[in-house]
Design a protein around this motif. Structure first.
Motif, PDB file in Angstrom:
ATOM      1  N   PRO A 185      32.834  32.948  49.417  1.00  0.00           N
ATOM      2  CA  PRO A 185      32.666  33.744  48.188  1.00  0.00           C
ATOM      3  C   PRO A 185      31.218  34.038  47.825  1.00  0.00           C
ATOM      4  O   PRO A 185      30.948  35.002  47.103  1.00  0.00           O
ATOM      5  CB  PRO A 185      33.327  32.864  47.117  1.00  0.00           C
ATOM      6  CG  PRO A 185      34.299  32.016  47.868  1.00  0.00           C
ATOM      7  CD  PRO A 185      33.659  31.750  49.198  1.00  0.00           C
ATOM      8  N   ALA A 186      30.275  33.250  48.312  1.00  0.00           N
ATOM      9  CA  ALA A 186      28.872  33.501  47.997  1.00  0.00           C
ATOM     10  C   ALA A 186      28.384  34.811  48.605  1.00  0.00           C
ATOM     11  O   ALA A 186      27.474  35.444  48.068  1.00  0.00           O
ATOM     12  CB  ALA A 186      28.004  32.347  48.496  1.00  0.00           C
ATOM     13  N   PRO A 234      27.057  42.618  48.009  1.00  0.00           N
ATOM     14  CA  PRO A 234      28.199  43.507  47.766  1.00  0.00           C
ATOM     15  C   PRO A 234      28.103  44.828  48.508  1.00  0.00           C
ATOM     16  O   PRO A 234      29.120  45.459  48.821  1.00  0.00           O
ATOM     17  CB  PRO A 234      28.184  43.700  46.248  1.00  0.00           C
ATOM     18  CG  PRO A 234      26.754  43.448  45.851  1.00  0.00           C
ATOM     19  CD  PRO A 234      26.286  42.365  46.765  1.00  0.00           C
ATOM     20  N   ARG A 288      29.328  38.107  46.616  1.00  0.00           N
ATOM     21  CA  ARG A 288      28.540  38.142  45.386  1.00  0.00           C
ATOM     22  C   ARG A 288      27.090  38.529  45.668  1.00  0.00           C
ATOM     23  O   ARG A 288      26.477  39.270  44.911  1.00  0.00           O
ATOM     24  CB  ARG A 288      28.583  36.767  44.694  1.00  0.00           C
ATOM     25  CG  ARG A 288      29.913  36.410  44.070  1.00  0.00           C
ATOM     26  CD  ARG A 288      29.760  35.247  43.097  1.00  0.00           C
ATOM     27  NE  ARG A 288      29.306  34.027  43.767  1.00  0.00           N
ATOM     28  CZ  ARG A 288      30.091  33.085  44.242  1.00  0.00           C
ATOM     29  NH1 ARG A 288      31.424  33.225  44.143  1.00  0.00           N
ATOM     30  NH2 ARG A 288      29.609  32.008  44.818  1.00  0.00           N
TER      31      ARG A 288
END
Length: 327
Positions: free
Chosen positions: A291-292, A298, A295
């Motif tokens: 998930p890093a 993008p 973020r």
């Protein structure tokens, strides 16, 4: 069915503290997350006011043997009194630790700021530092760490990118066509096996810290077998022949305080630059389940990014044919 969380999502501050304290240290404060994506890295202070950097390794990336080979290299550098962020060992000599499936290590904290690559004194000092590292590095080879091999690295990157869900048919075709054109040009300016040695592998500004003209090189997570120029070319950032030659002169003068530099390696700079461009985008796609990454990056999911990446690679075809101020 809910998606399985990424392992790093379970690495809470409490878990970080508990892992480090399992080694016999006590942390009176909270860990401070540092800017790292491949691993999870934290600044911590123990009850004796000693500052440490705790690195939690990305699961599945390196084997224990590969990590320990990195640590052995750091131990050699420490023995030679080279500033390279030494790794902490417990009473049994262990440098790699594991708690709840997370492997981690502690490193001595290195303070300071990034160097200024337009400062001749800083360039000389960085060249001298890397020269001292390479003087130790050339004494033996890695057995477990990666080897810079153009065909295998390009093909691995190609497989990752063409499998990415963001490229449309046109972009995928253009990307593959561009790599097909680049591969033989890169191979024509490739290094022989005899030029391979142990290197840091990722000498960008974020991995160099110090003050005045005293610097340390940290984070050997990407150490590998590669030509010596791999640890030098990212210091050469000038945009004019005169400034580029100035930077090169300072870096090499510092480097050769410890060890001779073969100037024929300068011909491999654009090959290494092209390889880094190819591998960086492949790395972003390969890590998208973390998930890093969505973020922080993008734009990777946007069509414009891929058009620009392909244009950049196409421009490298001309760069590979250009000696770029080497004389």
């Amino acid at each position: 069915m809910a998606n399985t969380p990424h392992p790093f999502e379970t690495l809470t501050p409490q878990r970080v503290v508990e892992s480090i304290e399992s080694l016999g240290l006590w942390l009176p404060g909270e860990p401070f997350a540092l800017n790292s994506y491949e691993n999870r890295v934290y600044s911590v202070t123990d009850d004796d006011r000693r500052r440490w950097v705790a690195k939690f390794y990305r699961p599945g990336r390196w084997s224990d043997a590969q990590i320990l080979e990195e640590h052995a290299f750091l131990a050699e550098l420490a023995e030679a009194d080279v500033s390279a962020g030494s790794v902490w060992a417990d009473a049994n000599g262990r440098t790699l630790h594991e708690v709840d499936g997370f492997r981690f290590s502690l490193f001595a904290h290195v303070s300071g700021q990034a160097p200024e690559l337009d400062n001749p004194e800083h360039l000389f000092a960085l060249g001298a530092l890397i020269g001292r590292i390479h003087a130790v590095a050339r004494s033996r080879a890695f057995d477990q760490r990666p080897v810079f091999d153009i065909p295998s690295m390009v093909e691995e990157s190609r497989e990752r990118v063409v499998g990415a869900r963001w490229l449309d048919a046109r972009q995928r075709q253009a990307y593959e066509r561009t790599l097909d054109a680049l591969a033989p040009l890169m191979q024509a300016r490739a290094w022989p096996a005899s030029a391979l040695q142990r290197v840091h592998g990722d000498c960008h500004l974020g991995n160099m810290l110090g003050r005045d003209d005293r610097f340390a090189l940290v984070d050997f997570d990407d150490c590998a077998m590669a030509p010596a120029i791999q640890d030098l070319w990212m210091l050469l950032t000038a945009q004019t022949p005169e400034e580029w030659q100035m930077q090169l002169s300072e870096v090499i003068e510092g480097y050769e305080e410890s060890i001779e530099f073969d100037r024929r390696e300068l011909e491999w700079i654009e090959t290494l630059r092209t390889l880094r461009l190819i591998r960086h985008t492949a790395w972003l796609t390969a890590r998208w389940d973390d998930p890093a990454f969505p973020r922080a990056f993008p734009y990777v999911a946007e069509s414009a990014y891929w058009d620009q990446h392909i244009r950049t690679l196409e421009q490298q075809r001309f760069a590979l044919d250009d000696s770029r101020w080497l004389v």
